[in-house]
Design a protein around this motif. Sequence first.
Motif, mmCIF file in Angstrom:
data_model
loop_
_atom_site.group_PDB
_atom_site.id
_atom_site.type_symbol
_atom_site.label_atom_id
_atom_site.label_comp_id
_atom_site.label_asym_id
_atom_site.label_seq_id
_atom_site.Cartn_x
_atom_site.Cartn_y
_atom_site.Cartn_z
ATOM 1 N N PRO A 151 -20.458 -18.674 79.155
ATOM 2 C CA PRO A 151 -20.143 -20.017 78.559
ATOM 3 C C PRO A 151 -19.601 -19.830 77.207
ATOM 4 O O PRO A 151 -18.704 -20.580 76.649
ATOM 5 N N ASP A 152 -20.079 -18.774 76.274
ATOM 6 C CA ASP A 152 -19.404 -18.478 74.973
ATOM 7 C C ASP A 152 -18.102 -18.087 75.198
ATOM 8 O O ASP A 152 -16.962 -18.370 74.578
ATOM 9 N N TYR A 153 -17.793 -17.105 76.097
ATOM 10 C CA TYR A 153 -16.406 -16.874 76.365
ATOM 11 C C TYR A 153 -15.492 -17.812 76.948
ATOM 12 O O TYR A 153 -14.271 -18.021 76.293
ATOM 13 N N LEU A 154 -15.895 -18.680 77.502
ATOM 14 C CA LEU A 154 -15.229 -19.936 78.081
ATOM 15 C C LEU A 154 -14.732 -20.914 76.911
ATOM 16 O O LEU A 154 -13.959 -21.632 76.693
ATOM 17 N N ALA A 155 -15.915 -21.018 76.043
ATOM 18 C CA ALA A 155 -15.768 -21.644 74.551
ATOM 19 C C ALA A 155 -14.667 -21.261 73.974
ATOM 20 O O ALA A 155 -13.983 -22.087 73.460
ATOM 21 N N LEU A 156 -14.578 -20.059 73.929
ATOM 22 C CA LEU A 156 -13.331 -19.412 73.071
ATOM 23 C C LEU A 156 -12.015 -19.556 73.676
ATOM 24 O O LEU A 156 -10.997 -19.878 72.892
ATOM 25 N N VAL A 157 -11.883 -19.208 74.805
ATOM 26 C CA VAL A 157 -10.651 -19.061 75.450
ATOM 27 C C VAL A 157 -10.178 -20.521 76.251
ATOM 28 O O VAL A 157 -9.125 -20.728 76.474
ATOM 29 N N GLY A 158 -11.327 -21.471 76.573
ATOM 30 C CA GLY A 158 -10.848 -22.619 77.233
ATOM 31 C C GLY A 158 -10.869 -22.482 78.609
ATOM 32 O O GLY A 158 -10.995 -21.390 79.404
ATOM 33 N N ASP A 159 -11.011 -23.756 79.195
ATOM 34 C CA ASP A 159 -10.921 -23.747 80.776
ATOM 35 C C ASP A 159 -10.123 -25.074 81.012
ATOM 36 O O ASP A 159 -10.510 -26.277 80.836
ATOM 37 N N ALA A 160 -8.719 -24.459 81.267
ATOM 38 C CA ALA A 160 -7.532 -25.766 81.602
ATOM 39 C C ALA A 160 -7.851 -26.539 82.816
ATOM 40 O O ALA A 160 -7.951 -27.810 82.827
ATOM 41 N N ASP A 162 -11.003 -27.505 83.638
ATOM 42 C CA ASP A 162 -12.012 -28.390 83.192
ATOM 43 C C ASP A 162 -11.658 -29.364 82.117
ATOM 44 O O ASP A 162 -12.470 -30.293 81.783
ATOM 45 N N GLY A 163 -10.504 -28.837 81.278
ATOM 46 C CA GLY A 163 -9.773 -29.703 80.443
ATOM 47 C C GLY A 163 -10.418 -29.598 78.989
ATOM 48 O O GLY A 163 -10.172 -30.598 78.135
ATOM 49 N N TYR A 164 -10.990 -28.655 78.515
ATOM 50 C CA TYR A 164 -10.909 -28.380 77.333
ATOM 51 C C TYR A 164 -10.078 -26.713 76.927
ATOM 52 O O TYR A 164 -10.233 -25.877 77.555
ATOM 53 N N PRO A 165 -9.641 -26.924 75.694
ATOM 54 C CA PRO A 165 -8.518 -25.956 75.180
ATOM 55 C C PRO A 165 -9.186 -24.683 74.665
ATOM 56 O O PRO A 165 -8.395 -23.540 74.680
ATOM 57 N N GLY A 166 -10.381 -24.329 74.386
ATOM 58 C CA GLY A 166 -10.789 -23.396 73.402
ATOM 59 C C GLY A 166 -10.237 -23.350 72.255
ATOM 60 O O GLY A 166 -10.026 -24.236 71.737
ATOM 61 N N LEU A 167 -10.284 -22.279 71.712
ATOM 62 C CA LEU A 167 -9.994 -22.025 70.225
ATOM 63 C C LEU A 167 -8.494 -21.456 69.922
ATOM 64 O O LEU A 167 -8.401 -20.602 70.762
ATOM 65 N N ARG A 168 -7.902 -21.950 69.085
ATOM 66 C CA ARG A 168 -6.336 -21.500 68.939
ATOM 67 C C ARG A 168 -6.501 -20.044 68.462
ATOM 68 O O ARG A 168 -7.085 -19.588 67.775
ATOM 69 N N SER A 210 -14.605 -19.751 62.271
ATOM 70 C CA SER A 210 -15.282 -20.205 61.120
ATOM 71 C C SER A 210 -15.092 -21.769 60.794
ATOM 72 O O SER A 210 -16.227 -22.629 60.696
ATOM 73 N N GLN A 211 -13.832 -22.205 61.104
ATOM 74 C CA GLN A 211 -13.714 -23.525 60.661
ATOM 75 C C GLN A 211 -13.900 -24.629 62.134
ATOM 76 O O GLN A 211 -13.960 -25.730 61.781
ATOM 77 N N ASN A 212 -13.932 -23.983 63.071
ATOM 78 C CA ASN A 212 -13.899 -24.648 64.496
ATOM 79 C C ASN A 212 -15.464 -24.409 65.061
ATOM 80 O O ASN A 212 -15.541 -24.555 66.470
ATOM 81 N N ARG A 213 -16.503 -23.730 64.442
ATOM 82 C CA ARG A 213 -17.623 -23.441 64.974
ATOM 83 C C ARG A 213 -18.306 -24.563 65.900
ATOM 84 O O ARG A 213 -18.821 -24.328 66.940
ATOM 85 N N LYS A 214 -18.319 -25.820 65.346
ATOM 86 C CA LYS A 214 -19.168 -26.927 66.016
ATOM 87 C C LYS A 214 -18.288 -27.137 67.361
ATOM 88 O O LYS A 214 -19.201 -27.511 68.127
ATOM 89 N N LEU A 215 -16.982 -27.129 67.247
ATOM 90 C CA LEU A 215 -16.268 -27.434 68.408
ATOM 91 C C LEU A 215 -16.417 -26.353 69.331
ATOM 92 O O LEU A 215 -16.522 -26.529 70.618
ATOM 93 N N ALA A 216 -16.706 -25.046 69.062
ATOM 94 C CA ALA A 216 -16.995 -23.832 69.896
ATOM 95 C C ALA A 216 -17.983 -24.174 70.599
ATOM 96 O O ALA A 216 -18.316 -23.716 71.917
ATOM 97 N N LEU A 217 -19.191 -24.704 69.470
ATOM 98 C CA LEU A 217 -20.531 -24.973 70.226
ATOM 99 C C LEU A 217 -20.286 -25.973 71.623
ATOM 100 O O LEU A 217 -21.174 -26.081 72.415
ATOM 101 N N LEU A 218 -19.848 -27.093 71.150
ATOM 102 C CA LEU A 218 -19.402 -28.258 72.060
ATOM 103 C C LEU A 218 -18.803 -27.619 73.537
ATOM 104 O O LEU A 218 -19.269 -28.095 74.434
ATOM 105 N N PHE A 219 -17.730 -26.797 73.048
ATOM 106 C CA PHE A 219 -17.093 -26.256 74.408
ATOM 107 C C PHE A 219 -18.089 -25.547 75.175
ATOM 108 O O PHE A 219 -17.910 -25.533 76.652
#
Length: 262
Positions: A151-160, A162-168, A210-219
């Motif tokens: 789940p942490d891995y997918l949060a960072l790289v995203g899952d097209a 399922d519709g969430y992009p991960g972190l740039r 660091s700037q998108n930590r909350k977003l990563a946790l959501l993903f």
Amino acid sequence: MRDSEGLEAAAVRGVLTSILKMIEDGATHIGLATDHVIESFRNQMWPGYKTGAGIEAELLAQFPVLEDALVALGIVVWPMIEFEADDALAAAAFFAAKDKRVDRVFICTPDKDLSQCVQGTRIVQLDRRKRLLRDEAGVIAKFGVLPASIPDYLALVGDAADGYPGLRGWGSKSASAVLARYGHLEQIPTDWREWGLSLANPRSIAETFSQNRKLALLFRDLATLRTDIPLFASVEQLKWTGPTADFPAFAARLDASVKSNG
């Protein structure tokens, strides 16, 4: 392929054929999960999460027919409404694995999010099309991280899918390298110099994280499958004992598509 009622039936035939082949190959206890409703609780968490948009009407129309056909075949079916089919597979796998009578649990899908459910050689993924069995060592070989970090891995790289992009800036190599060392998002140091890893643009991806930590946790929450769904009381409820009296009618209906095309 259209059935005796003139409805498209190729997908239904394909799934039933696949299930019957599993039984012929020795499967004794089977549970099958469906997305009875495409949207789930995750759509309220993230507006871009997958929906039924883009699914061909002739395919979507086969969903309820498939569920009825599987029940007629005598297969235990979990039609998901609030949760997703993947959640049901995860919950079923974990519950079955607790039963000491169970030798091994096979999750019959190669989907990467189900890799988080793999446990040693007891809960494994089976890609029947490629004839590939993926245990914990296989998950590490493919993703570079333990199943618990998927789940942490997918949060960072995203899952097209399922519709969430991960972190740039985060790709599979950087995510696997960092998570192989730190395991989970919370353990990743803010200062990239503490990582001690040879990565491309570590400063940039560290700043993004660091700037998108909350977003990563959501993903990560989106990627985490729910395993506390009550689906069955005993694995014996999953034992296949043969088709019901309703199945011959379904078989005749579907066989009409073969005759009309043959």
